[in-house]
Design an enzyme around this catalytic site. Structure first.
Site, short mmCIF file in Angstrom:
data_model
loop_
_atom_site.label_atom_id
_atom_site.label_comp_id
_atom_site.label_asym_id
_atom_site.label_seq_id
_atom_site.Cartn_x
_atom_site.Cartn_y
_atom_site.Cartn_z
N ALA A 158 0.84 -1.21 0.00
CA ALA A 158 0.00 0.00 0.00
C ALA A 158 0.88 1.26 0.00
O ALA A 158 0.39 2.35 -0.28
CB ALA A 158 -0.92 -0.01 1.21
N GLY A 202 1.70 3.74 -3.56
CA GLY A 202 0.83 4.72 -4.21
C GLY A 202 0.20 4.16 -5.48
O GLY A 202 -0.14 4.91 -6.40
N GLY A 233 -2.64 2.80 -5.54
CA GLY A 233 -4.09 2.92 -5.46
C GLY A 233 -4.77 1.71 -4.83
O GLY A 233 -5.77 1.23 -5.35
N SER A 234 -4.21 1.23 -3.71
CA SER A 234 -4.79 0.04 -3.09
C SER A 234 -6.22 0.31 -2.58
O SER A 234 -7.06 -0.58 -2.64
CB SER A 234 -3.90 -0.48 -1.96
OG SER A 234 -3.62 0.54 -1.04
N SER A 235 -6.49 1.55 -2.14
CA SER A 235 -7.84 1.84 -1.62
C SER A 235 -8.87 1.76 -2.76
O SER A 235 -9.95 1.20 -2.59
CB SER A 235 -7.91 3.24 -1.01
OG SER A 235 -6.93 3.39 -0.04
N ALA A 236 -8.52 2.33 -3.91
CA ALA A 236 -9.42 2.28 -5.06
C ALA A 236 -9.60 0.84 -5.52
O ALA A 236 -10.72 0.39 -5.80
CB ALA A 236 -8.88 3.14 -6.21
N ALA A 237 -8.49 0.09 -5.58
CA ALA A 237 -8.56 -1.29 -6.10
C ALA A 237 -9.37 -2.19 -5.17
O ALA A 237 -10.13 -3.04 -5.63
CB ALA A 237 -7.15 -1.84 -6.32
N ASP A 292 -8.35 6.87 -10.12
CA ASP A 292 -7.88 5.54 -9.69
C ASP A 292 -9.02 4.51 -9.73
O ASP A 292 -8.81 3.35 -10.06
CB ASP A 292 -7.23 5.62 -8.30
CG ASP A 292 -8.01 6.48 -7.31
OD1 ASP A 292 -9.09 7.00 -7.67
OD2 ASP A 292 -7.54 6.64 -6.17
#
Ligand code: MEV
Length: 324
Positions: A106, A109, A111-115, A156
């Protein structure tokens, strides 16, 4: 028989247009071949149970009726708010067991939150046998991002859903696939510094409010660069792509979002023969990108490592969300 669905969505790299995209200018983003997987099934318990081992989260539980209420621990924020939004939009068939797993840190950058939001939303839609369109998926995931972090263009989320390389305008006003020239040899270097996107977006917003004219001019120039790339990608002037990366980096530097580590790696990559280099994403750390001649790839990557960066092997233009 217990039904479990596993969906996966790619991470992303911003190629051009970061920050300006938050103000309505276009950007270009590409999906990377490192993925987030979310596995989901009903548990019959009237609550969600979430495990995300890679972020140290084990069996976090919350009653369905309390979703979005009280304090939500950081690693589960996007997941809990997405489930709440999904329930409000489409209804929920019962309590859920959710397990996530990621190919990448994570910290990069990517985009783990979006994924994670997109893979879980798609998994939930399939679990409920819904025929959601990509646009509907985008709306519910973008709302989740805004609910959780208050800021963001949604680029993202678009990359995680649609995959490939996209010309994108905030809020999904435009999501247009681009085909990247196969000869582009792009290397990715991680600075070793984790950046906090909402903090950097707010920092730029502060500047914008104090100095609207100058900051707007920077955004306009960034938007022009993005449009030149959009016109040029299919024509195949690769060196020009590098020149536009450098121009974009100068403007990001002026915005104050580059960092000592980014500047050092970018300078060293250019000195080693790269045609172009720039930060990717919010800045302040995370990753940089560099473009050069294919034959110079090893030399450029040695330069990145020599300047303290970590070369990340990633393929660009990866497939969007899918069932595993
Ligand atoms: C962050 O990766 C990119 C920004 O443009 C923010 C956003 O578009 O949401 C800085």
């Amino acid at each position: 028989m217990e039904v479990r669905i596993t969906a996966s969505a790619p991470g992303k790299l911003m190629l051009f247009g970061e920050h300006a995209v938050v103000y309505g200018y276009p950007c270009i983003v590409t999906a990377v071949d490192k993925r987030m997987r979310a596995s989901v099934g009903f548990n019959g318990k009237g609550k969600i149970a979430v495990s995300a081992p890679e972020v140290g989260l084990n069996e976090y539980q919350k009653k369905i009726s309390s979703l979005g209420k009280d304090r939500i621990p950081k690693p589960v924020r996007f997941i809990e708010v997405l489930v709440k939004n999904f329930k409000n939009n489409f209804g929920l068939g019962g309590g859920l067991d959710i397990v996530t797993e990621c190919d990448f840190s994570a910290d990069y950058g990517f985009g783990s939150s979006a994924a994670v939001t997109v893979s879980l939303a798609y998994g939930l839609a399939k679990l409920h046998r819904l025929k959601t369109t990509k646009k509907e998926l985008f709306e519910i995931c973008y709302k989740t991002v805004i609910d959780v972090q208050g800021v963001g263009s949604g680029f993202d989320i678009a990359a995680a859903i649609y995959g490939g390389t996209l010309y994108y305008i905030k809020g999904g006003k435009k999501i247009e696939p681009l085909s990247l020239d196969k000869r582009l040899s792009i290397s990715v270097g991680y600075t070793g510094v984790k950046a906090d996107t909402p903090t950097l977006v707010r920092q730029v917003a502060e500047q914008y409010h104090h100095n609207k004219k100058e900051v707007s001019e920077i955004f306009i120039k960034i938007g022009e660069i993005v449009d030149k790339v959009r016109e040029g990608v299919s024509v195949g002037d690769i060196r020009k792509f590098g020149k536009l990366m450098n121009e974009n980096q100068i403007l990001l530097h002026k915005l104050g979002v580059s960092s000592r580590e980014l500047d050092k790696i970018i300078k060293t990559a250019l000195e080693s023969g790269a045609w172009g280099a720039k930060l990717s994403g919010a800045g302040g750390g995370d990753c940089m990108l560099t473009l050069g001649d294919k034959k110079d790839k090893d030399k450029i990557e040695e330069a990145i490592e020599g300047a303290g960066g970590k070369v990340l092997e990633v393929g660009l233009g990866a497939e969007g969300v899918r069932i595993e």
